[in-house]
Motif scaffolding. Sequence first.
Motif, PDB file in Angstrom:
ATOM      1  N   HIS A  45      44.939  45.675  40.492  1.00 11.29           N
ATOM      2  CA  HIS A  45      45.386  46.775  39.634  1.00 11.29           C
ATOM      3  C   HIS A  45      45.611  48.057  40.439  1.00 11.29           C
ATOM      4  O   HIS A  45      46.553  48.796  40.155  1.00 11.29           O
ATOM      5  N   ILE A  46      44.772  48.301  41.425  1.00 12.89           N
ATOM      6  CA  ILE A  46      44.981  49.483  42.273  1.00 12.89           C
ATOM      7  C   ILE A  46      46.280  49.333  43.051  1.00 12.89           C
ATOM      8  O   ILE A  46      47.094  50.251  43.108  1.00 12.89           O
ATOM      9  N   GLN A  47      46.480  48.169  43.645  1.00 14.71           N
ATOM     10  CA  GLN A  47      47.697  47.936  44.417  1.00 14.71           C
ATOM     11  C   GLN A  47      48.950  48.047  43.549  1.00 14.71           C
ATOM     12  O   GLN A  47      49.980  48.533  44.008  1.00 14.71           O
ATOM     13  N   LYS A  54      42.850  49.038  35.856  1.00 13.66           N
ATOM     14  CA  LYS A  54      41.831  49.186  36.899  1.00 13.66           C
ATOM     15  C   LYS A  54      40.555  49.736  36.299  1.00 13.66           C
ATOM     16  O   LYS A  54      39.463  49.239  36.560  1.00 13.66           O
ATOM     17  N   GLY A  55      40.685  50.734  35.443  1.00  9.73           N
ATOM     18  CA  GLY A  55      39.522  51.347  34.814  1.00  9.73           C
ATOM     19  C   GLY A  55      38.726  50.347  33.989  1.00  9.73           C
ATOM     20  O   GLY A  55      37.493  50.324  34.044  1.00  9.73           O
ATOM     21  N   VAL A  98      35.689  53.658  45.160  1.00  7.78           N
ATOM     22  CA  VAL A  98      36.977  52.960  45.217  1.00  7.78           C
ATOM     23  C   VAL A  98      37.836  53.381  44.037  1.00  7.78           C
ATOM     24  O   VAL A  98      39.013  53.704  44.184  1.00  7.78           O
ATOM     25  N   SER A  99      37.236  53.391  42.861  1.00 11.15           N
ATOM     26  CA  SER A  99      37.970  53.740  41.648  1.00 11.15           C
ATOM     27  C   SER A  99      38.414  55.194  41.661  1.00 11.15           C
ATOM     28  O   SER A  99      39.552  55.506  41.308  1.00 11.15           O
ATOM     29  N   LEU A 100      37.535  56.060  42.072  1.00 10.85           N
ATOM     30  CA  LEU A 100      37.833  57.490  42.100  1.00 10.85           C
ATOM     31  C   LEU A 100      39.006  57.795  43.022  1.00 10.85           C
ATOM     32  O   LEU A 100      39.888  58.590  42.692  1.00 10.85           O
ATOM     33  N   ASP A 103      41.345  53.576  46.428  1.00 11.88           N
ATOM     34  CA  ASP A 103      41.403  53.106  47.808  1.00 11.88           C
ATOM     35  C   ASP A 103      40.629  51.791  47.895  1.00 11.88           C
ATOM     36  O   ASP A 103      39.405  51.774  47.758  1.00 11.88           O
ATOM     37  N   THR A 104      41.349  50.711  48.123  1.00  7.36           N
ATOM     38  CA  THR A 104      40.735  49.378  48.107  1.00  7.36           C
ATOM     39  C   THR A 104      39.919  49.060  49.357  1.00  7.36           C
ATOM     40  O   THR A 104      39.244  48.036  49.387  1.00  7.36           O
ATOM     41  N   SER A 105      39.948  49.923  50.359  1.00  8.88           N
ATOM     42  CA  SER A 105      39.245  49.596  51.608  1.00  8.88           C
ATOM     43  C   SER A 105      37.741  49.422  51.401  1.00  8.88           C
ATOM     44  O   SER A 105      37.099  48.656  52.115  1.00  8.88           O
ATOM     45  N   GLY A 106      37.175  50.086  50.428  1.00  4.00           N
ATOM     46  CA  GLY A 106      35.747  49.969  50.167  1.00  4.00           C
ATOM     47  C   GLY A 106      35.350  48.700  49.440  1.00  4.00           C
ATOM     48  O   GLY A 106      34.159  48.421  49.279  1.00  4.00           O
ATOM     49  N   LEU A 107      36.322  47.916  49.001  1.00  5.54           N
ATOM     50  CA  LEU A 107      36.002  46.696  48.265  1.00  5.54           C
ATOM     51  C   LEU A 107      35.481  45.577  49.163  1.00  5.54           C
ATOM     52  O   LEU A 107      34.736  44.722  48.705  1.00  5.54           O
ATOM     53  N   ALA A 108      35.868  45.593  50.423  1.00  2.00           N
ATOM     54  CA  ALA A 108      35.481  44.503  51.330  1.00  2.00           C
ATOM     55  C   ALA A 108      33.964  44.374  51.439  1.00  2.00           C
ATOM     56  O   ALA A 108      33.433  43.261  51.361  1.00  2.00           O
TER      57      ALA A 108
END
Length: 127
Positions: A45-47, A54-55, A98-100, A103-108
């Motif tokens: 959803h972010i991408q 996403k929310g 990540v939601s705020l 930025d998906t980088s923190g999902l890993a």
Amino acid sequence: MFEESGLDAYQHTQLEARAAAADPHHLVLMLIEGFLDELSRVEGHIQAKQFERKGRAVTKCLDILSGLDTALDREKGGAVADDLHRLYDYCGRQLFEVSLNNDTSGLAIVRQVMTDLKDGWQALAAA
């Protein structure tokens, strides 16, 4: 739209049936698997810049983390329960960031932590 609603209802019913028949170890596994599925949705959803979706996905993830945390018996669980509490809290804070920032980088790291926990629960259930 009707097909999706029918599929959703079927999947929900199947999930409820699995949960009703599951022992506590398998319930935790089901929650972690659900979390990981929803985490993938957050990323997608972010991408896709679908921020409302996403929310909703983030909220589901946070609800699952809260459920996992609430189920901990911190008196009987000792250090293990305390460590799990800290991990769930960390994952929730990372997911919030990540939601705020979208930025998906923190999902890993969240995915890795929860995958490691899933692997550990699977090993316990198999023992």
